[in-house]
Design an enzyme around this catalytic site. Structure first.
Site, PDB file in Angstrom:
ATOM      1  N   CYS A   2      37.862 -36.445  52.147  1.00 38.06           N
ATOM      2  CA  CYS A   2      38.574 -35.886  50.694  1.00 38.06           C
ATOM      3  C   CYS A   2      37.591 -37.085  49.666  1.00 38.06           C
ATOM      4  CB  CYS A   2      39.571 -35.391  50.134  1.00 38.06           C
ATOM      5  SG  CYS A   2      40.151 -34.481  51.038  1.00 38.06           S
ATOM      6  N   ARG A  52      38.615 -32.060  47.176  1.00 43.78           N
ATOM      7  CA  ARG A  52      39.121 -31.454  48.755  1.00 43.78           C
ATOM      8  C   ARG A  52      38.676 -31.084  49.710  1.00 43.78           C
ATOM      9  NH1 ARG A  52      43.755 -26.803  49.578  1.00 43.78           N
ATOM     10  NH2 ARG A  52      44.632 -27.542  51.652  1.00 43.78           N
ATOM     11  N   ALA A  54      39.688 -29.339  52.792  1.00 45.36           N
ATOM     12  CA  ALA A  54      40.442 -28.857  53.757  1.00 45.36           C
ATOM     13  C   ALA A  54      40.253 -28.354  54.690  1.00 45.36           C
ATOM     14  CB  ALA A  54      41.089 -27.251  52.943  1.00 45.36           C
ATOM     15  N   GLY A  84      42.622 -38.317  53.676  1.00 41.95           N
ATOM     16  CA  GLY A  84      42.646 -39.002  55.205  1.00 41.95           C
ATOM     17  C   GLY A  84      44.227 -38.027  56.201  1.00 41.95           C
ATOM     18  N   GLU A  85      44.215 -38.295  57.457  1.00 42.49           N
ATOM     19  CA  GLU A  85      44.713 -37.515  58.228  1.00 42.49           C
ATOM     20  C   GLU A  85      46.579 -38.273  58.805  1.00 42.49           C
ATOM     21  OE1 GLU A  85      44.628 -34.294  61.900  1.00 42.49           O
ATOM     22  OE2 GLU A  85      42.778 -35.599  61.174  1.00 42.49           O
ATOM     23  N   ASP A 108      49.634 -32.211  55.738  1.00 41.93           N
ATOM     24  CA  ASP A 108      50.908 -33.705  55.681  1.00 41.93           C
ATOM     25  C   ASP A 108      50.787 -34.822  54.755  1.00 41.93           C
ATOM     26  OD1 ASP A 108      47.940 -34.186  55.212  1.00 41.93           O
ATOM     27  OD2 ASP A 108      47.527 -35.051  57.295  1.00 41.93           O
TER      28      ASP A 108
END
Length: 190
Positions: A2, A52, A54, A84-85, A108
């Protein structure tokens, strides 16, 4: 991947303008081709932009910048832009639900907001993942920014004359009209 960007005028001298934030955000549009969002604080001292891509929650509930609206912290005014994640977000989500936090998405991103509400800046010590984010806390008038522990996700910034600029790429910062595009000769070895 993103794209995030933002402006915080700590002095309130140069209100954030939607056109400027849009240019910053859209200079990195390829980082998030699926949607674009922005948040400008009521007093126009803060602007957060987001592009974004997704991955986890594909629904509109995962749109950013995201404001946490769960019952536990409904009135705290926390807004985030995140790239990120967080790999352990499900475990953190379960822990936070046991403390009374509610979630409207499967993302998240929302877990980061609730974690910040519960643990403040110490929340980053609980995250296992790769991330760069900024959270605007409207009540305390604080912008909290962080990136992952080894810097996998980029977070470039500038702070000059009371204006804090940030972005996933330098080009987002360069789009801000008040940013001086000059070389600091004292910093360049001869």
């Amino acid at each position: 991947m993103c794209g995030i960007t933002g402006v915080y005028d700590t002095r309130g001298a140069s209100p954030v303008r939607e056109a400027d934030l849009t240019r910053m955000r859209d200079s990195i549009s390829y980082r998030g081709p699926e949607s674009a969002g922005m948040y400008i604080s009521p007093d126009c001292s803060v602007g957060l932009g987001h592009r974004r891509l997704a991955i986890i929650d594909l629904s509109e509930a995962g749109h950013q910048p995201m404001r946490y609206e769960g019952s536990r912290i409904k009135d705290q005014g926390l807004t985030i832009t995140f790239n990120g994640e967080i790999y352990n977000f499900r475990e953190l989500r379960n822990e936070l639900q046991k403390k009374g936090y509610e979630f409207k998405s499967q993302s998240d991103t929302e877990v980061i907001l609730a974690a910040y509400a519960e643990w403040g800046p110490e929340c980053v010590k609980r995250f296992n993942g790769m991330f760069a984010f900024a959270i605007w806390d409207e009540k305390s008038r604080t912008l909290f920014a962080a990136r992952d522990h080894v810097g996998v996700k980029p977070f470039y910034y500038s702070f000059e004359n009371g204006v804090f600029l940030f972005g996933s790429e330098i080009k987002a910062i360069l789009e801000y009209p008040l940013f001086k595009k000059e070389v600091c000769e004292e910093s360049v070895p001869l």
